[in-house]
Structures are given as structure tokens and as C-alpha cells.
Motif scaffolding. Sequence first.
Motif, PDB file in Angstrom:
ATOM      1  N   GLN A  75       0.823  -1.202   0.000  1.00 54.38           N
ATOM      2  CA  GLN A  75       0.000   0.000   0.000  1.00 54.38           C
ATOM      3  C   GLN A  75       0.866   1.264   0.000  1.00 54.38           C
ATOM      4  O   GLN A  75       0.555   2.227  -0.701  1.00 54.38           O
ATOM      5  N   GLN A  76       1.954   1.275   0.768  1.00 53.29           N
ATOM      6  CA  GLN A  76       2.865   2.423   0.772  1.00 53.29           C
ATOM      7  C   GLN A  76       3.398   2.702  -0.628  1.00 53.29           C
ATOM      8  O   GLN A  76       3.426   3.855  -1.073  1.00 53.29           O
ATOM      9  N   GLN A  77       3.845   1.658  -1.311  1.00 52.39           N
ATOM     10  CA  GLN A  77       4.399   1.828  -2.650  1.00 52.39           C
ATOM     11  C   GLN A  77       3.317   2.259  -3.637  1.00 52.39           C
ATOM     12  O   GLN A  77       3.544   3.112  -4.494  1.00 52.39           O
ATOM     13  N   LEU A  78       2.123   1.685  -3.521  1.00 49.76           N
ATOM     14  CA  LEU A  78       1.012   2.057  -4.389  1.00 49.76           C
ATOM     15  C   LEU A  78       0.678   3.532  -4.223  1.00 49.76           C
ATOM     16  O   LEU A  78       0.434   4.241  -5.209  1.00 49.76           O
ATOM     17  N   GLU A  79       0.683   4.020  -2.997  1.00 47.55           N
ATOM     18  CA  GLU A  79       0.355   5.425  -2.741  1.00 47.55           C
ATOM     19  C   GLU A  79       1.366   6.372  -3.381  1.00 47.55           C
ATOM     20  O   GLU A  79       1.007   7.477  -3.801  1.00 47.55           O
ATOM     21  N   ARG A  80       2.624   5.958  -3.469  1.00 49.52           N
ATOM     22  CA  ARG A  80       3.633   6.790  -4.150  1.00 49.52           C
ATOM     23  C   ARG A  80       3.218   7.043  -5.595  1.00 49.52           C
ATOM     24  O   ARG A  80       3.328   8.163  -6.102  1.00 49.52           O
ATOM     25  N   TYR A  81       2.741   6.004  -6.259  1.00 47.69           N
ATOM     26  CA  TYR A  81       2.320   6.147  -7.659  1.00 47.69           C
ATOM     27  C   TYR A  81       1.000   6.894  -7.772  1.00 47.69           C
ATOM     28  O   TYR A  81       0.799   7.670  -8.705  1.00 47.69           O
ATOM     29  N   ARG A  82       0.093   6.668  -6.842  1.00 46.24           N
ATOM     30  CA  ARG A  82      -1.199   7.370  -6.859  1.00 46.24           C
ATOM     31  C   ARG A  82      -0.972   8.883  -6.833  1.00 46.24           C
ATOM     32  O   ARG A  82      -1.667   9.644  -7.504  1.00 46.24           O
ATOM     33  N   ILE A  83       0.025   9.331  -6.074  1.00 48.83           N
ATOM     34  CA  ILE A  83       0.344  10.758  -5.966  1.00 48.83           C
ATOM     35  C   ILE A  83       1.027  11.273  -7.235  1.00 48.83           C
ATOM     36  O   ILE A  83       0.737  12.369  -7.712  1.00 48.83           O
ATOM     37  N   PHE A  88      -4.793   8.001 -12.189  1.00 45.72           N
ATOM     38  CA  PHE A  88      -4.431   6.742 -11.533  1.00 45.72           C
ATOM     39  C   PHE A  88      -5.685   5.922 -11.234  1.00 45.72           C
ATOM     40  O   PHE A  88      -6.666   6.433 -10.695  1.00 45.72           O
ATOM     41  N   VAL A  89      -5.648   4.639 -11.603  1.00 45.22           N
ATOM     42  CA  VAL A  89      -6.770   3.736 -11.354  1.00 45.22           C
ATOM     43  C   VAL A  89      -6.221   2.416 -10.838  1.00 45.22           C
ATOM     44  O   VAL A  89      -5.338   1.817 -11.462  1.00 45.22           O
ATOM     45  N   GLU A  90      -6.731   1.981  -9.695  1.00 50.62           N
ATOM     46  CA  GLU A  90      -6.402   0.643  -9.215  1.00 50.62           C
ATOM     47  C   GLU A  90      -7.333  -0.330  -9.937  1.00 50.62           C
ATOM     48  O   GLU A  90      -8.553  -0.213  -9.853  1.00 50.62           O
ATOM     49  N   ASP A 112       2.169   8.504 -16.288  1.00 54.57           N
ATOM     50  CA  ASP A 112       3.326   8.855 -15.463  1.00 54.57           C
ATOM     51  C   ASP A 112       3.669  10.340 -15.621  1.00 54.57           C
ATOM     52  O   ASP A 112       3.080  11.031 -16.461  1.00 54.57           O
ATOM     53  N   PRO A 113       4.602  10.865 -14.827  1.00 55.60           N
ATOM     54  CA  PRO A 113       4.921  12.302 -14.885  1.00 55.60           C
ATOM     55  C   PRO A 113       5.432  12.782 -16.243  1.00 55.60           C
ATOM     56  O   PRO A 113       5.371  13.973 -16.536  1.00 55.60           O
ATOM     57  N   ARG A 114       5.893  11.867 -17.101  1.00 48.48           N
ATOM     58  CA  ARG A 114       6.343  12.248 -18.449  1.00 48.48           C
ATOM     59  C   ARG A 114       5.196  12.294 -19.443  1.00 48.48           C
ATOM     60  O   ARG A 114       5.397  12.619 -20.601  1.00 48.48           O
ATOM     61  N   GLY A 115       3.986  11.928 -18.990  1.00 48.67           N
ATOM     62  CA  GLY A 115       2.829  11.924 -19.875  1.00 48.67           C
ATOM     63  C   GLY A 115       2.623  10.605 -20.602  1.00 48.67           C
ATOM     64  O   GLY A 115       1.852  10.541 -21.553  1.00 48.67           O
ATOM     65  N   ILE A 116       3.293   9.552 -20.159  1.00 49.74           N
ATOM     66  CA  ILE A 116       3.210   8.251 -20.815  1.00 49.74           C
ATOM     67  C   ILE A 116       2.197   7.367 -20.086  1.00 49.74           C
ATOM     68  O   ILE A 116       2.291   7.177 -18.868  1.00 49.74           O
TER      69      ILE A 116
END
Length: 135
Positions: A75-83, A88-90, A112-116
Motif C-alpha cells: 500500500q505504501q508503494q502504491l500510494e507513491r504512484y497514486r500521488i 491513476f486507477v487501481e 506517469d509524470p512524463r505523460g506516458i
Amino acid sequence: MAPLRSLLLAGSVFLLTSPLAGQGAYADPQGRFVLPTPPGWTATALGPDAATVSGQGAAVTVVTDPTTPRDALLQQQLERYRILWADFVELNRGLQSLGGRDGSFVLASGTDPRGIASFLKLAGVNRGAGALVLL
């Protein structure tokens, strides 16, 4: 979009299951894991508890934590990507075997932050009082 998702998923499975002629490997200095490193890919330590292998538009990362249980570390790692990711969709989560151990997984997608447009699979297992998570 779909080819990138397929590449990331296939890349993770490929790295974990396929012996490659001429491939190297990143060995965690503490002996907790080894990441196969295909020719042309780069292995990078991300601090004392993580490393990544990347190349050709895909990456596999291992994160360990000696005190955080599997599902909490996932969950910690998932939240990094959610932010970090837009849209973002689980997509799914459940139980699976990883390296012969009972584990959990989470699938997600987003931009992702690069728009990909990207696809993410996290899989984790308990390891003593802590956990190991593969992204």
C-alpha cells in the motif's frame, strides 16, 4: 498504450523467469535478493532497501523493509504512484504466489509524470517481520 502495458508486464515476468545468455545480475549487498540484468539494461541501487533494473522502456524494482508487513508495504508503494501519476486507477488486487511464497498483488494504471500511459503491477511477500515488494 496497450503495447507499453504488455511490455511492462512481460518485462517483469521475463526478468523473473527467463535465463538469458550473457545477462548479468544485481545482487543486494545484504543478500536479500538478486535481480537478473539483461544485456543493455542497467541495475541501480535506490538506497539500502531498494534496487531497480531498467531498460527498453520498462523497469523492475525491489523494495524491502525489515519491519513493515507485506500488505502495508504494498500500500505504501502504491500510494507513491497514486500521488505521482495522473488518471491513476487501481484495477485489481488479490492473492498470488511469488517465489513459492504466499503473496499479494495490486494492478494499476495511469499516466506517469512524463505523460506516458503506464501499467503497474506490485507483488509482495512477507519476509520475517517485514516484507519484500516487487514493482
